[in-house]
Every structure is written in structure tokens, then in C-alpha cells.
Design an enzyme around this catalytic site. Sequence first.
Site, PDB file in Angstrom:
ATOM      1  N   HIS A 290     -10.387  -5.683  -2.573  1.00 47.90           N
ATOM      2  CA  HIS A 290     -11.655  -5.356  -1.534  1.00 47.90           C
ATOM      3  C   HIS A 290     -12.265  -4.991  -1.838  1.00 47.90           C
ATOM      4  O   HIS A 290     -12.537  -3.349  -2.152  1.00 47.90           O
ATOM      5  CB  HIS A 290     -10.560  -4.855  -0.093  1.00 47.90           C
ATOM      6  CG  HIS A 290      -9.961  -5.394   0.866  1.00 47.90           C
ATOM      7  ND1 HIS A 290     -10.189  -6.782   1.601  1.00 47.90           N
ATOM      8  CD2 HIS A 290      -8.733  -4.667   0.854  1.00 47.90           C
ATOM      9  CE1 HIS A 290      -8.615  -6.798   2.297  1.00 47.90           C
ATOM     10  NE2 HIS A 290      -8.368  -6.221   1.842  1.00 47.90           N
TER      11      HIS A 290
ATOM     12  N   GLU B 176       0.824  -1.461   0.128  1.00 49.25           N
ATOM     13  CA  GLU B 176      -0.186  -0.059   0.060  1.00 49.25           C
ATOM     14  C   GLU B 176       0.750   1.724  -0.103  1.00 49.25           C
ATOM     15  O   GLU B 176       0.512   2.074   0.869  1.00 49.25           O
ATOM     16  CB  GLU B 176      -1.000  -0.020   0.804  1.00 49.25           C
ATOM     17  CG  GLU B 176      -1.917  -1.264   0.874  1.00 49.25           C
ATOM     18  CD  GLU B 176      -2.808  -0.791   2.132  1.00 49.25           C
ATOM     19  OE1 GLU B 176      -2.675   0.080   3.340  1.00 49.25           O
ATOM     20  OE2 GLU B 176      -3.066  -2.657   2.584  1.00 49.25           O
TER      21      GLU B 176
ATOM     22  N   GLU C 155      -6.218 -10.599  -0.847  1.00 46.47           N
ATOM     23  CA  GLU C 155      -7.195 -10.418   0.159  1.00 46.47           C
ATOM     24  C   GLU C 155      -8.614 -10.077  -0.336  1.00 46.47           C
ATOM     25  O   GLU C 155      -9.123  -9.430  -0.213  1.00 46.47           O
ATOM     26  CB  GLU C 155      -6.573  -8.887   0.907  1.00 46.47           C
ATOM     27  CG  GLU C 155      -5.549  -9.211   1.071  1.00 46.47           C
ATOM     28  CD  GLU C 155      -4.849  -7.706   2.440  1.00 46.47           C
ATOM     29  OE1 GLU C 155      -5.342  -7.100   2.222  1.00 46.47           O
ATOM     30  OE2 GLU C 155      -3.536  -7.342   1.900  1.00 46.47           O
TER      31      GLU C 155
ATOM     32  N   ASP D  56     -12.533 -10.017  -1.283  1.00 46.40           N
ATOM     33  CA  ASP D  56     -13.614 -10.246  -0.173  1.00 46.40           C
ATOM     34  C   ASP D  56     -14.265  -8.911  -0.610  1.00 46.40           C
ATOM     35  O   ASP D  56     -14.136  -8.317  -1.553  1.00 46.40           O
ATOM     36  CB  ASP D  56     -13.633 -10.141   1.080  1.00 46.40           C
ATOM     37  CG  ASP D  56     -13.214  -8.787   1.968  1.00 46.40           C
ATOM     38  OD1 ASP D  56     -12.647  -7.607   0.747  1.00 46.40           O
ATOM     39  OD2 ASP D  56     -12.744  -7.880   2.731  1.00 46.40           O
TER      40      ASP D  56
ATOM     41  N   ASN E  88       2.021  -5.081  -2.964  1.00 44.45           N
ATOM     42  CA  ASN E  88       0.584  -5.308  -2.892  1.00 44.45           C
ATOM     43  C   ASN E  88       0.092  -3.953  -2.957  1.00 44.45           C
ATOM     44  O   ASN E  88       0.110  -3.649  -1.836  1.00 44.45           O
ATOM     45  CB  ASN E  88       0.444  -6.156  -1.742  1.00 44.45           C
ATOM     46  CG  ASN E  88      -0.691  -7.081  -1.257  1.00 44.45           C
ATOM     47  OD1 ASN E  88      -1.302  -7.410  -2.024  1.00 44.45           O
ATOM     48  ND2 ASN E  88      -1.332  -6.995  -0.619  1.00 44.45           N
TER      49      ASN E  88
END
Length: 485
Positions: free
Chosen positions: A249, A171, A278, A280, A212
Amino acid sequence: MDKVLARGSGSTTARSRPRTAVVSILAGGAAVAATIAVATSASAGTTLGTSAAEQGRYFGTAVAVNKLSDATYVGILNREFNMVTAENEMKWDATEPSQNQFNYSSSDRLVAHAQANGMRVRGHALAWHQQQPGWTQGLSGTALRNAMVNHITQVATHFKGKIHSWDVVNEAFDDGNGGRRDSNLQRTGNDWIEVAFRTARAADPGAKLCYNDYNTDNWTWAKTQGVYNMVKDFKARGVPIDCVGFQSHFNSGSPYPGNYRTTLQNFADLGVDVQITELDIEGSGSTQATTYGNVVKDCLAVARCNGITVWGIRDSDSWRASGTPLLFDGNGNKKAAYTSTLNALNAGGTTPPTTTPPTTTPPTTTPPTTAPPTTAPPTTAPPTTPPPAGACTATLSTNQWQGGFVTNVRVTAGGSPLNGWSVSLTLPSGSAVTNAWSAQSSGTNGLVTFRNVDYNRQVPAGGTTEFGFQGTGTAPSGTVSCTAG
Ligand code: G3I
């Protein structure tokens, strides 16, 4: 080593003809993965992990170690997944709570659980502006840079050989403008990301090294373009990056974009693997299920999409529990999203045969097409006239901080191709080389010589190759000799 494990229960483990085989060899310390897609008859896996393995991929989840005592949780984990990510246990605050005092109790427990159950491990995350221990807040400049290098070296060395892929940097880009996010790490100098990658490579040459981030899924977004340009620049300059993680996400503010597959493919075309790290998706019912299926199809359509990790097991385990974004409900029952994900895995993709290059191969000729490196300029001037036939020259580019340095060396062939080369230089008194990449070093202080490794032995006439080394003390400058042969 990159080896897809087919594990799980029932008839799937006895299946005789997997659709895809992933073959790995280790050459010269660098992982060389050759992915061979083999067309065979379809077969329906009954778990996420076994179905993904049939596609030459993994299917993983984030794990909270304190839930390993929950029988329902562990039952699903062991049945369905063949890759795990520590949700919090490998972060800086967990692994180095006091400076230079390392704590691996929780993270070792997760690695042991993974190994005992045939799962592999994604490492998350070595350098990130969040979840830093309190003591880093008192540091800046060279002290913080040194602390970061030490942290990465220590943690990646501790887990050496046990990590499939590391999120080396997490990030680091701003959400709005496509530039870097302001952070204490960013303020140590724009080269902090490449220093992090070089440090991780030196510590664990067998792990894939990933950048990432989130909100990098939509190809048209400025942040996506910013990360893309960084990766392109890193590949052009030989910074050791192997993969890009897309956190993915998804919710109403950051929805699954129709161009997601384009994004994955465009990054893969830069010569890196892509991983969904990650995942979701907030929502419920058939809408959520359809989106999960689409994400799986997009990954399977991209040859270098290695696998998918969801960010938790049950909705109740999620950092966004109220958005019910996962594949199992709070009781551990499979949701429609689970079925859609499994069906998409079993439907397979059209992955063409592909071969990934050695993870440490630097470019030989292509100059950067994006912004030039932001590291300090070379400390010796580049040659103004091309070297004569058969000869070579070497130029240094150094990042120096108090007590340490990273030096990159560019070797340029003369009018004839090189079939082997060596570079010699003299280190200042009191300085020492601690590690090198893309070259074999001999000597650690005084006169030090770096010789080519197998994959960069040959350099075309006028072409270049790069290697680098890290050291303590003061970086070398001045005369550097390059010898052909
Ligand atoms: O364990 C303590 C507990 O003892 C204490 O009582 C409680 C009080 O706040 O905090 C607990 O720790 C929390 C930890 O999660 C474990 O639940 C931290 O406060 C909380 O900050 C931490 O949040 C994590 C978050 O990263 C931190 O930024 C989430 O679990 C984790 O899912 C999340 O993961 C991130 C990825 O690393 C990077 N990408 C985004 C993703 C979601 O935010």
C-alpha cells in the site's frame, strides 16, 4: 496445483506461443511446481490477466462480494483478472461470527464466481489481530490458542483444494522495531505463527501458505528485516511456509522504495515464493502510472514473484478512495496507471528458468542461523554422543496447550546415511494423533509409528530431517525409538 490460466477476450486467448509455461505435478500430497520459462516472441496481451499469464503470473484484485451485483464492477472483474481475494469475506469475523459456528455464505459466493469465470482464489486471512469476532476478545492463553487452531483447521478444510495461496498469518510484526506486534494472538506464545502454518498445512496440503504484511517493501526497514529473519528461521527449521505476501500500500508516508526489487529477490532467495498482495498507489497521472509500471517490472524480474493483486477495482471501491490509488476511475474507465501496468506486463521480464522445490521439503542439515526457536525445549534430551553408523535418533519438541499439542520431531542420522527411517513412540492414555506432516503415520493412539515420505527418505550421515504431528490430549514424552531402513 499451481496452474496459470490464460483467460480473457479477443485474440489473446488464441495466441499459440505463450512466453512462459507453468507446469505442475502433485507428488505425495505435496504440490510440486516447476516453472519453466520459455523464450518466445513477444505478443501484446489486451487484459491484465492474459498478459500476466503470458509471463507465467497471475493478476488479481480484491473483491467485495456485495458488489457482484454491480454490472460495471463485474464486467471489469471478469474481463481483466484471473485471481481474486476476498476483501473481507474470509476473515475471522465473517467466517466464525460465533465460536464454532461457521458462515461461508459470502465467501462461497466469491469462490463460485471465481470458479465459474476461470479465476483462482487467494485466501485472506486465517489469523490476524484485526477483524476478529467479538467472542475472541473474551479469550486468552490456551483457550484462544485452541480457538485459533480450530478456526484455521475448519476454514482451510472448508476451502480445501480451492485456494491457490492462503494468507495464513497477517500483519504480525510491529511497525517500528522489527519485533512482533503485541496482540491477543501474540500473547498466547511466540510460537503462534508457526502453529498457524502447521495447522494450515495439515488442513490443506495443496495450498501455498503465505505470511502477509505491509511496510515490508523497503529492504532497509527494521520491519522488513524482522519478517525476513522469521522466514529464514522457519525455512531452517522446516516450518511449512511457501510464500511471503507484500501488501504494498504505497503513499507519501510509505512510498514505493527504490530497493523494492532487492527486497523481493532477497526473500525469494530464502526459498519462498513472493507475491504482491494488496497493491494500491495513491496519486494520479504519470507519476502514479510510472510507479505502477515499476512495481510490475520488479515482480517480473524476480523468478519467484508469482503475481500481483490490486486492492480493489475502481478508485471508488478502494479503502483509500480519496487517494485514487487504483487502475480504474470511479466510472470504470482505464487510467494511465492501467496502461502503464499493461505495457509493463507485455514488455515481459528476464525471468530465468527455475524450479521450485516441494512445498513441504524440510531442510536436511542447515541449522538455524537466526534466533533459536521460541517453542518449548525438547522434552527429551538430545543425544550426547552421535548414534552409531546406520542408526538414527529422534528428539521431540512440543507445544502443549490445554487439550491439545503440536510436536515436532527431529530425526538425526548416525555415521551412515539413512535410506528410509521410522520413529515410534507411545502416546499417553487418552491422547490421539489428529494429523501429521512430512511423515506417514500409522496408529492414532497407543503405539504410533511415523515413517518417512519420499522426499525425506534420504538423510546424509550426521544430517537431520524433521516432521511433526498434532494431537488431542497430552503430548508424548520419554522414550522415542528411531529405526533406519
Ligand atoms: O459492512 C459494514 C456495514 O454494514 C457497516 O454499515 C459499516 C459501518 O462501519 O461497516 C461495514 O464494514 C466495513 C468493511 O470494511 C466493509 O466495508 C468495516 O467497518 C471496515 O472495518 C472494513 O474495513 C476493511 C479493513 O480491511 C478492516 O481492517 C476494508 O474494507 C479492507 O479493505 C481492509 O483490508 C485490509 C486487509 O485485510 C489487510 N491489509 C490492509 C488492508 C487495508 O486496510
